[in-house]
Design a protein around this motif. Structure first.
Motif, short mmCIF file in Angstrom:
data_model
loop_
_atom_site.label_atom_id
_atom_site.label_comp_id
_atom_site.label_asym_id
_atom_site.label_seq_id
_atom_site.Cartn_x
_atom_site.Cartn_y
_atom_site.Cartn_z
N GLU A 119 0.84 -1.21 0.00
CA GLU A 119 0.00 0.00 0.00
C GLU A 119 0.87 1.25 0.00
O GLU A 119 1.70 1.43 0.89
N PRO A 120 0.70 2.14 -0.99
CA PRO A 120 1.45 3.39 -0.97
C PRO A 120 0.83 4.38 0.02
O PRO A 120 -0.39 4.50 0.10
N VAL A 121 1.66 5.05 0.78
CA VAL A 121 1.20 6.09 1.70
C VAL A 121 1.88 7.38 1.26
O VAL A 121 3.09 7.55 1.43
N LEU A 122 1.10 8.27 0.66
CA LEU A 122 1.65 9.48 0.06
C LEU A 122 1.24 10.72 0.83
O LEU A 122 0.18 10.74 1.47
N PRO A 123 2.08 11.76 0.80
CA PRO A 123 1.69 13.02 1.45
C PRO A 123 0.43 13.59 0.81
O PRO A 123 0.11 13.29 -0.34
N ARG A 124 -0.27 14.40 1.58
CA ARG A 124 -1.44 15.07 1.02
C ARG A 124 -1.01 15.97 -0.14
O ARG A 124 0.08 16.55 -0.11
N PRO A 125 -1.84 16.08 -1.17
CA PRO A 125 -1.51 17.03 -2.24
C PRO A 125 -1.49 18.45 -1.67
O PRO A 125 -2.26 18.77 -0.77
N ALA A 126 -0.57 19.25 -2.19
CA ALA A 126 -0.40 20.61 -1.66
C ALA A 126 -1.20 21.61 -2.48
O ALA A 126 -1.13 21.62 -3.72
N LEU A 127 -1.97 22.43 -1.80
CA LEU A 127 -2.66 23.55 -2.44
C LEU A 127 -2.06 24.83 -1.89
O LEU A 127 -2.11 25.09 -0.69
N LEU A 128 -1.47 25.63 -2.78
CA LEU A 128 -0.92 26.92 -2.40
C LEU A 128 -1.88 28.00 -2.88
O LEU A 128 -2.15 28.11 -4.08
N VAL A 129 -2.39 28.77 -1.95
CA VAL A 129 -3.29 29.87 -2.28
C VAL A 129 -2.54 31.17 -2.03
O VAL A 129 -2.08 31.43 -0.92
N LEU A 130 -2.40 31.97 -3.08
CA LEU A 130 -1.66 33.22 -2.98
C LEU A 130 -2.65 34.37 -2.99
O LEU A 130 -3.37 34.57 -3.98
N GLY A 131 -2.69 35.10 -1.89
CA GLY A 131 -3.59 36.23 -1.80
C GLY A 131 -4.46 36.17 -0.56
O GLY A 131 -4.62 35.12 0.07
N ALA A 132 -5.06 37.32 -0.21
CA ALA A 132 -5.91 37.42 0.98
C ALA A 132 -7.33 37.83 0.60
O ALA A 132 -8.08 38.30 1.45
N SER A 133 -7.70 37.61 -0.64
CA SER A 133 -9.03 37.99 -1.11
C SER A 133 -10.09 37.07 -0.52
O SER A 133 -9.78 35.99 0.00
N PRO A 134 -11.38 37.44 -0.61
CA PRO A 134 -12.45 36.55 -0.13
C PRO A 134 -12.42 35.19 -0.82
O PRO A 134 -12.69 34.16 -0.18
N VAL A 135 -12.08 35.16 -2.11
CA VAL A 135 -12.00 33.89 -2.82
C VAL A 135 -10.86 33.04 -2.26
O VAL A 135 -11.00 31.82 -2.06
N ALA A 136 -9.72 33.68 -1.99
CA ALA A 136 -8.57 32.96 -1.43
C ALA A 136 -8.93 32.33 -0.10
O ALA A 136 -8.62 31.15 0.16
N LEU A 137 -9.60 33.06 0.76
CA LEU A 137 -9.97 32.54 2.07
C LEU A 137 -11.00 31.43 1.96
O LEU A 137 -10.95 30.43 2.69
#
Length: 282
Positions: A119-137
């Motif tokens: 069984e492979p145990v992989l790190p969670r996929p990374a999501l990088l959100v750049l910005g402090a806008s309402p959509v970013a939050l």
């Protein structure tokens, strides 16, 4: 390799540290075998056994190969290691795959049979959100329940409150997450667009999305090209980000972007699985 380490304890620690590894478990044995059902081993992506025990050379080669392949495509495997005469009785050859079971030949004098689940145990996929806008939050909030390791990068002075993310960075200078899959969304919406885009284009990513109009992205594209960034790199950014769901609110826009990221993520996994089947002659 350390056969005396508590394997399950180490599994917990490696998962918490987001380290990729494979867990091999002996699920069945017949006749004389070095390891018995329940034996486990932790295997690194390069094929080294970190801890545990799954038997000697009779089982090790096939298991380590399966572990490397499982970590490459994210798919679990069941390996059945049997003497040549038993394989012949089943009508299979070493390397054959039947009903989800991969067969291998036991070369040892014991001539036992071992079935090993890898069984492979992989790190969670990374999501990088750049910005402090309402959509970013909204993106940061919605992504965590979907299993992403969420990093929010923005000038901290632009944030009214600290969001619940795995990592919070002041500004757009950050270390790239060391994980198999990385997804980046630029949602600065007028506050540091160019700086955020430069940061997002500086490393490999499975997906890059820009929250903004095509016209705005076209204007930024010209600036980035003028600074020497290759057009093929700039054009890897999807603008506007997200599937066309008719989204209006920040939460709906975030949902449309996460739907697009999920599509890219799962399509990539299916493609890897198809390539693996093709290599195995299926």
């Amino acid at each position: 390799m350390n056969a005396h380490v508590d394997v399950l304890d180490l599994v917990s620690r490696l998962k918490a540290a987001e380290e990729p590894f494979a867990l091999a478990t002996v699920v069945r044995t017949v006749s004389v075998t070095a390891a018995k059902a329940g034996a486990k081993a932790i295997i690194w992506p390069d094929g080294r056994i970190e801890a545990g025990w799954i038997g000697g050379g009779c089982a090790r080669g096939a298991t380590l190969k399966a572990a490397r392949e499982a970590l490459a495509d994210g798919q679990s495997r069941l390996i059945s290691i049997q003497p040549e005469d038993l394989l012949a009785e089943l009508g299979v050859k070493p390397g054959d795959d039947r009903d989800g079971v991969k067969f291998a030949k036991n070369m040892c004098p014991s001539q036992g049979t071992m079935d090993i689940f890898v069984e492979p145990v992989l790190p969670r996929p990374a999501l990088l959100v750049l910005g402090a806008s309402p959509v970013a939050l909204a993106l940061a909030e919605q992504a965590k329940p979907l299993g992403f390791h969420v990093t929010l990068a923005a000038p901290l002075g632009d944030l009214l409150a600290a969001p619940e993310v795995d990592r919070l960075i002041d500004g757009f200078a950050f270390d790239v997450p060391q994980t198999v899959h990385r997804f980046v969304v630029i949602s600065t919406q007028g506050k540091g667009d160019e700086a955020a885009l430069k940061a997002a284009l500086a490393f490999e990513a499975d997906y890059r999305g820009f929250v903004g109009s095509r016209r705005k992205m076209a204007s930024l594209r010209e600036k980035l090209l003028g600074e020497g960034i290759a057009g093929t790199v700039v054009d890897s950014v999807k603008a506007p980000a997200g599937l066309d769901l008719g989204a209006i609110t920040p939460e709906e826009i975030a949902l449309s972007i996460l739907a697009e990221i999920t599509l890219a993520r799962r399509h990539g996994q299916r493609a890897q699985g198809t390539e693996s089947l093709t290599r195995n002659g299926n």
